[in-house]
Each structure stands twice: as structure tokens, then as C-alpha cells.
Design an enzyme around this catalytic site. Structure first.
Site, short mmCIF file in Angstrom:
data_model
loop_
_atom_site.label_atom_id
_atom_site.label_comp_id
_atom_site.label_asym_id
_atom_site.label_seq_id
_atom_site.Cartn_x
_atom_site.Cartn_y
_atom_site.Cartn_z
CD GLU A 1 -8.55 -1.29 10.91
OE1 GLU A 1 -8.49 -2.17 10.06
OE2 GLU A 1 -8.40 -0.08 10.67
NE ARG B 1 -1.57 4.60 9.00
CZ ARG B 1 -2.85 4.25 8.88
NH1 ARG B 1 -3.30 3.81 7.73
NH2 ARG B 1 -3.68 4.34 9.92
CB SER C 1 -11.89 -4.00 8.65
OG SER C 1 -11.60 -2.82 9.35
NE ARG D 1 -3.76 -2.25 2.36
CZ ARG D 1 -4.67 -2.52 3.29
NH1 ARG D 1 -4.84 -1.68 4.30
NH2 ARG D 1 -5.39 -3.62 3.22
NE ARG E 1 -2.41 -1.60 11.36
CZ ARG E 1 -3.19 -0.55 11.25
NH1 ARG E 1 -4.29 -0.47 11.99
NH2 ARG E 1 -2.91 0.43 10.41
#
Length: 438
Positions: free
Chosen positions: A360, A288, A363, A273, A402
Site C-alpha cells: 500500500e 513504517r 488510500s 504515528r 513509501r
């Protein structure tokens, strides 16, 4: 597999028929997303396009009819009629290219309009503009009480093998070079997650391409809206930002027998990403990154099964956190904080003592037939007539990097070491604790 025609694509992003029949409901759904009403604009564009297509079809039919009549007139000796018909055919041929160009332009405009509109939230999704409108559903586990001040992973993990400086020398910011025991821990996490999802949650393990073509990225909605968040190769392929892109597209352009559903797939892959929209966020540490590992969970189901499948999928992700004894909370996202393709989303947020916050880590979303329409993915009911679009769901089970961060912070010790949770010990080759390099 072939990409659908532009006409098919334009009508498969949202159900035009439903927009025509109930524009108020469509606009109400957009309002919950914080968008202005669009049904009138969409319907007007669709009416104009269909009128033009009808006109083109009429011209083609008349051209074919007149061409046949020319032969009949010639055979009967009526040269004047034949010449008049020839002139009419010539006029039709001259006019058609401009009409066909206009059709292509209107199709492209309708496609662009529909491609930019997010999915409509389910009725039970709470209203809200951003993360402040999310609703906490449940919590699991009690955050650990430390007899020292817990640190953020970026402050103590480099001594354990999480090396950002070496990665920066070769790749720049937001990359990491994992060494020794740290690399082993990340590998152990991925394998543990994959084993648990395949052995206990019933997902089929898949090894997928890491690059996809335009139509695959379009099918799962990364294109066109999120182009800037993707990395593209010199030959036009896209590096996957999640294996949802490759797993979900496994059923594109397919008509599945009902007996094959549900299909549940999982993959452990690197994800790439650009993080174009996250400037300044989480610049320290491993949260991130431009490149990271993730176990993805994708389901392909009948429409009536998608609600229950979302609960099942979310539970499969929760089971990983509970096995690792990581405290977390389950959040129902509000309409303004959901992803573009989602109709309903649960976020799982893991406790990070170094940040004194929940962050988070997964999801899980149901997309209804939103992606299926873009991919033309359908199924046929046993004994039924016609085909229906499948429903697609996706979720993280979990984001490995994460989870690594959560383990480091929750299992850290005062001397800088990190205990390995019991569930991971069979994967660690005898390592029970990460210890700082001397």
C-alpha cells in the site's frame, strides 16, 4: 471556533433520526463491518435521554410559571397560595440538580456509544472480514525484469544515505536520518507530488499546523478510538498523524455557500504515528516509521458529488505513480478492511521487487457526512432553506517515504546505484543517479 455542545456532539456522530426510522438498515451496515446489532441499544438510550430532557424542560417551565404566580398571589393577598407555590419552587430547585446530573451522564454514555461506532459502508463495497476480501480493480505497468536478484531497500540504501543507525542513537527505532543525495531525493519527491497536485489536479496548496486540539482530532475520528496511535504534547495537543486532521478541520463549525464547493486542499507535511497496533510489522527499513512525509489530498463537496470526487481523487494519486513509472494495482477495500471513518476506500499498492509484492502506498476514501457531523461542517444551497452537512474525502497523493522505497527498489542497479526517473530530474539539481559511498 467553538466546540459544539455535548448534546450536539452526541447526535452528530451518526444520524439518530435515521437509526430511529430504519434500525434494520443500520444494523445491516454494522453487520458488514463485523459488528453486532446496536440500533435497539442506541434508540433506547436516546429515548431515555429525550424523556429526561423533556422532564427537565417541564420542571424549568413550571418553576418559572410558579415563580410568577407567587407575585400574583402576594399581590392579591392570598398568602397560603403564595407559600404553597414557594414550597413547590423550592422542591423543583432541589430536584433539578440530580436530574441535570443524570442528563449529563446519559449524554456522556450516548456520546461514548456513538463515538465507538464506525461509518456505514456504501452498498457497492464488497463484504469481507480483512484484506483477503479486497477486490483488485485494475493494474498499471509491468514489473521490471532484473538480470540480477533485486534487493530490499533496507539492504542497499544505507550505502546511499538512508541511515537508520544514526537516527536510532538519538530517537530509537523506526526513525531515519537521510543524508546527501538521499535527502535530496526525498525532498524532490515531495515537491514533485505537490506541484503535480496543485498544477494539474486542481488542489490548493496549504501549510497547516502540525499540532491540533482534542476537538480537531475528534472531528476527523482519530479520537477517541485511535488515541494510542497518536503522540501528545505536554500541553495536551496532538501531533498530526496525517494532515487530513488539519485540512479537513479547516471547515469545522462553518456554514459554506454552495458556490464555494468543491473545496480541494493539499499539504506536504511531516506525519507522526506511534504505530501502537503494528508491533512486529515492517520493523526493517523505511516503510513504517514514527515520522514520515506525506502529501495529503482533502475534498469538501456536496453530497451528490462525493462518489465522483472519490474517483477523481484516486486518479490524482494514480497519476503520480504513472509519472514515476512505478507499477501498481488498484484495490477496492472490503467492508472489514476499511478505515473507521470511511464509507468506501480504494488502496493503491505499488510493486516492490525486493519484497516481490505489492504494498500500500495510498488510500483514498469517501467519508460521507460522518466527519462533517462531528465537526458541524455544513453548507447552504443557493436559494435553498436550511443547511446540509458537507461530505468529506481524503487520500494520499502520495506517502513520500513509501514512494522513496518504491523508487529505490524499482530503479536499483546491479552495482548498488539507483537511477532517477525522468519526471524527477528537474528537481534533483543535476543528479541523475544515486551512487553508493565508497
Amino acid at each position: 471556533m467553538r466546540l459544539p455542545t455535548r448534546n450536539a456532539i452526541a447526535r452528530r456522530m451518526h444520524d439518530i433520526r435515521l437509526i430511529r426510522e430504519n434500525p434494520e438498515a443500520f444494523d445491516a451496515g454494522l453487520a458488514r463491518r463485523g459488528l453486532e446489532p446496536l440500533s435497539a441499544q442506541i434508540v433506547a438510550a436516546d429515548v431515555s435521554l429525550r424523556a429526561l430532557q423533556t422532564e427537565i424542560q417541564g420542571s424549568l417551565a413550571r418553576r418559572n410559571e410558579a415563580s410568577k404566580l407567587i407575585g400574583q398571589a402576594m399581590a392579591s393577598g392570598d398568602k397560603d397560595k403564595a407559600e404553597a407555590l414557594k414550597a413547590e419552587v423550592a422542591d423543583l430547585k432541589t430536584a433539578l440538580p440530580a436530574k441535570e446530573d443524570a442528563e449529563r451522564e446519559q449524554l456522556a454514555a450516548l456520546q461514548d456509544m456513538l463515538a465507538a461506532i464506525p461509518n456505514i459502508p456504501l452498498d457497492d463495497v464488497p463484504a469481507g472480514e480483512d484484506e483477503e476480501g479486497n477486490v483488485e480493480i485494475a493494474r498499471w505497468g509491468t514489473p521490471r525484469s532484473f538480470d540480477f536478484t533485486p534487493q530490499e531497500h533496507a539492504d542497499f540504501a544505507p550505502a546511499l544515505g538512508l541511515d537508520f543507525e544514526t537516527a536510532a542513537k538519538m530517537s530509537g527505532a523506526r526513525f531515519a536520518f537521510l543524508k546527501g543525495q538521499m535527502a535530496r531525493l526525498e525532498r524532490a519527491l515531495g515537491q514533485f507530488m505537490l506541484d503535480k497536485q496543485t498544477n494539474e489536479a486542481g488542489y490548493t496548496e496549504c501549510a497547516t499546523p502540525l499540532m491540533v486540539r482534542d476537538e480537531a482530532a475528534y472531528g476527523t475520528t482519530q479520537l477517541p478510538k485511535f488515541r494510542e496511535d497518536l503522540f501528545q504534547t505536554t500541553d495536551g495537543r496532538w501531533l498530526i498523524s496525517t494532515s487530513e486532521m488539519s485540512l479537513t478541520n479547516a471547515v469545522r463549525e462553518e456554514i459554506l455557500p454552495e458556490a464555494e464547493l468543491p473545496i480541494r486542499m493539499t499539504a506536504l507535511t511531516p506525519c507522526f504515528r506511534s504505530e501502537a497496533g503494528s508491533a512486529g510489522r515492517d520493523t526493517r527499513g523505511y516503510i513504517r516509521q514514527h515520522q514520515f512525509w506525506k502529501v495529503e489530498l482533502v475534498s469538501i463537496v456536496r453530497p451528490e458529488d462525493s462518489d465522483a470526487e472519490l474517483e477523481r481523487k484516486t486518479r490524482a494519486a494514480e497519476a503520480i505513480l504513472e509519472a514515476l513509472e512505478l507499477p501498481y494495482r488498484k484495490m477496492l477495500l472490503c467492508s472489514g478492511d476499511m478505515g473507521f471513518s470511511a464509507r468506501k476506500t480504494y488502496d493503491l499498492e505499488v510493486w516492490l521487487p525486493g519484497q516481490n509484492a505489492y504494498r500500500e502506498i495510498s488510500s483514498c476514501s469517501t467519508c460521507g457526512d460522518f466527519q462533517a457531523r462531528r465537526m458541524n461542517a455544513r453548507f447552504r444551497r443557493e436559494g435553498g432553506k436550511g443547511n446540509e452537512f458537507v461530505h468529506t474525502l481524503n487520500g494520499s497523493g502520495l506517502a513520500v517515504g513509501r514512494t522513496l522505497v518504491a523508487l529505490l527498489e524499482n530503479y536499483q542497479q546491479a552495482d548498488g546505484s539507483v537511477d532517477i526517473p525522468k519526471a524527477l530530474l528537474p528537481y534533483m539539481g543535476g543528479i541523475t543517479k544515486l551512487t553508493p559511498a565508497i
